[in-house]
Design an enzyme around this catalytic site. Structure first.
Site, PDB file in Angstrom:
ATOM      1  N   ASP A 254       4.648 -18.696  -2.946  1.00 21.39           N
ATOM      2  CA  ASP A 254       3.932 -18.668  -1.673  1.00 21.39           C
ATOM      3  C   ASP A 254       2.432 -18.501  -1.845  1.00 21.39           C
ATOM      4  OD1 ASP A 254       3.715 -16.034  -2.466  1.00 21.39           O
ATOM      5  OD2 ASP A 254       5.054 -15.235  -0.911  1.00 21.39           O
TER       6      ASP A 254
ATOM      7  N   ARG B 145     -10.708 -11.092 -10.102  1.00 20.29           N
ATOM      8  CA  ARG B 145     -10.650 -10.925 -11.555  1.00 20.29           C
ATOM      9  C   ARG B 145     -11.863 -11.601 -12.178  1.00 20.29           C
ATOM     10  NH1 ARG B 145      -5.163 -12.737 -14.182  1.00 20.29           N
ATOM     11  NH2 ARG B 145      -5.917 -14.835 -13.691  1.00 20.29           N
TER      12      ARG B 145
ATOM     13  N   ASP C  42       1.107 -19.741 -21.434  1.00 18.63           N
ATOM     14  CA  ASP C  42       0.148 -19.843 -20.340  1.00 18.63           C
ATOM     15  C   ASP C  42      -0.490 -18.496 -20.032  1.00 18.63           C
ATOM     16  OD1 ASP C  42       3.001 -19.565 -19.399  1.00 18.63           O
ATOM     17  OD2 ASP C  42       1.981 -19.018 -17.535  1.00 18.63           O
ATOM     18  N   ASN C  43      -0.027 -17.428 -20.688  1.00 14.04           N
ATOM     19  CA  ASN C  43      -0.623 -16.105 -20.525  1.00 14.04           C
ATOM     20  C   ASN C  43      -1.394 -15.675 -21.770  1.00 14.04           C
ATOM     21  OD1 ASN C  43       0.575 -15.941 -18.000  1.00 14.04           O
ATOM     22  ND2 ASN C  43       2.332 -14.776 -18.722  1.00 14.04           N
TER      23      ASN C  43
ATOM     24  N   ASP D 186      -3.371 -11.563 -17.459  1.00 16.33           N
ATOM     25  CA  ASP D 186      -2.137 -11.661 -16.662  1.00 16.33           C
ATOM     26  C   ASP D 186      -1.241 -10.438 -16.841  1.00 16.33           C
ATOM     27  OD1 ASP D 186      -2.751 -14.067 -15.419  1.00 16.33           O
ATOM     28  OD2 ASP D 186      -1.956 -15.255 -17.059  1.00 16.33           O
TER      29      ASP D 186
END
Length: 480
Positions: A121, A172, A248-249, A258
């Site tokens: 979402d 961030r 991806d982190n 992350d």
């Protein structure tokens, strides 16, 4: 002071993002700001003033020069190729240019739907937003490379997870948000020229000293290997478990990024799993060094169109030595050892064996050890152990090793107390701040942030006591 923002990513990498603006939350309001970081970045106080509303912190306004976009990337998750991912709920608002030449991304997390949201979402909840703000600032205070948290808002927008939670946003800040997965994305799309285009971009902006080197790509990759090894060695030293080390982190700069289902060790359990969604224990505390190498291998594969396999493998072969060297030095510092001797690993392993058997608290053990005196058989740590005879035997060997150092107690204790924190972010401390914040009281959030900014000072409050039983049983997951 006027903030200056650039658009290098937008201008130089047109195929690597989608332009879009944040979607504001309902009745968003600022609940925390990082005053020291704001001062460092030259952010004017007026942007945090109540009359300014949520403003840029809540996605309601943009500052001059900002040009928001969502980045696309892919990655391996829990060891399997996951395909296209991307900024599913975060938006890069702009790249702040400082007078000294440094540049920082302003990335708004929880900013709404993007083309990369998949089934999500686009929102973040207050719980996870608080956890990230606390963790990033705690890690910074511990001296570990990390993204930073600048400001946070909550709202009246309901967000549906395991329960209904208030929606929130986090600003961030990092020198770069480029991940291993950015390179994987175009490699698996069979567009090697774009992989190289991204490599050129990253070298140009973050490794400019390499631009004129004939083997710049290899030198760059070797530095990524070293940075990754150093960061993970630091994690192991302070007892930090990331929880979701997907490619991806993984930051190309070696930053910790992350913060999701992370955790700091309470009892010393090498097989500690902080993420209750990690059913196989892939990302357990003791597996993190090996996962770091596996992730670097995936990055190396993505760079193989323009770096030879032989060169990549040689660089990867340096990882284990770099990590063990960094870890060994940090652990000698934690033990107060100024020199390296052959039996040091055995000394450390002996302490770890005691700690595992007695379920000793990782942080408390090393902090109490840092108050021990070389000439005294008594130690404030002794009372932490049930098997006093076993501790006395280990401690006698430790004292004998200290005598080889020819360093006085004051000098040794100063070193030890500068690397063995009295305070780390235990999950129960974060949970207490979250529960009070969800009830509208931000006092504990502010107090905890202030305490975490000074982790190496001895304290008498409950921030440094053993966690309560319920605090050890807290479950955290990727749900945020």
């Amino acid at each position: 002071m006027t903030l200056s923002f650039t658009t290098h990513w937008r201008d130089e990498l047109p195929d690597f993002y989608t332009s879009l603006s944040p979607t504001p939350l309902d009745n968003a309001r600022l609940i925390w700001r990082n005053a020291p970081l704001a001062q460092q970045l030259g952010v004017p106080d007026a942007l945090f003033a109540p009359e300014s509303g949520a403003g840029v912190w809540g996605g309601e306004a943009l500052l001059p020069g900002m040009s928001p976009l969502a980045q696309v990337y892919s990655g391996h998750q829990f060891g399997a190729w996951a395909g296209q991912l991307g900024d599913g709920r975060g938006i890069l608002l702009g790249e702040q240019q400082l007078a000294d030449g440094r540049r920082y991304d302003w990335h708004l997390k929880g900013a709404g739907l993007t083309p990369y949201s998949r089934m999500g979402d686009g929102r973040a909840v207050l719980r996870s937003t608080i956890r990230e703000s606390l963790a990033s600032e705690a890690m910074h205070a511990l001296g570990i490379p990390t993204t930073r948290a600048l400001a946070m808002v909550t709202s009246d927008t309901p967000v549906y997870r395991e329960r209904v939670e208030p929606g929130a946003m986090l600003m961030r800040v990092a020198e770069s948000h480029v991940r291993f997965g950015h390179f994987e994305h175009f490699y698996y799309r069979r567009e090697p020229q774009k992989v190289q285009q991204l490599a050129d971009y990253v070298i140009r902006h973050h490794w400019p000293q390499l631009q004129d080197e004939a083997d710049k790509y290899l030198l760059w990759f070797r530095d990524i290997v070293m940075r990754t090894a150093q960061t993970i060695a630091s994690w192991q030293t302070v007892g930090f478990a990331h929880g979701v080390m997907n490619t991806d982190n993984m930051s190309i700069l070696g930053l910790t990024i992350d913060y999701g289902p992370y955790g700091f060790l309470d009892d010393f359990q090498p097989d500690f799993i902080c993420n209750h969604s990690d059913y196989q224990g892939r990302y357990s505390f003791e597996n993190q060094p090996a996962v770091g190498l596996w992730n670097l291998q995936r990055l190396a594969q993505s760079l193989s169109p323009f770096i030879s396999a032989e060169a990549l493998n040689a660089a990867l072969d340096e990882y284990q030595h770099a990590l063990l060297t960094a870890y060994g030095q940090r652990m000698r510092d934690k033990l107060g050892l100024f020199s390296q001797q052959k039996g040091d690993n055995d000394l450390l392993d002996g302490l770890f064996a005691l700690m595992i058997r007695e379920k000793s608290d990782y942080t408390r053990t090393f902090r109490l050890l840092s108050h021990s005196e070389q000439l005294s058989a008594a130690s404030p740590l002794r009372d932490e152990f049930i098997d006093r005879a076993a501790f006395d035997s280990w401690f006698a060997g430790y004292r004998a090793r200290l005598r080889d150092e020819q360093v006085d107690d004051a000098q040794r204790q100063q070193r030890m107390q500068g690397v063995n924190p009295a305070l780390v972010l235990r999950n129960w401390l974060a949970q207490r701040a979250i529960e009070q914040a969800e009830a509208g009281d931000m006092g504990e959030l502010e107090r905890l942030h202030a305490a975490l900014a000074d982790p190496f000072t001895d304290r008498e409050d409950d921030y440094v006591r053993r966690p309560p039983d319920w605090g050890k049983r807290l479950e955290v997951s990727c749900s945020s």
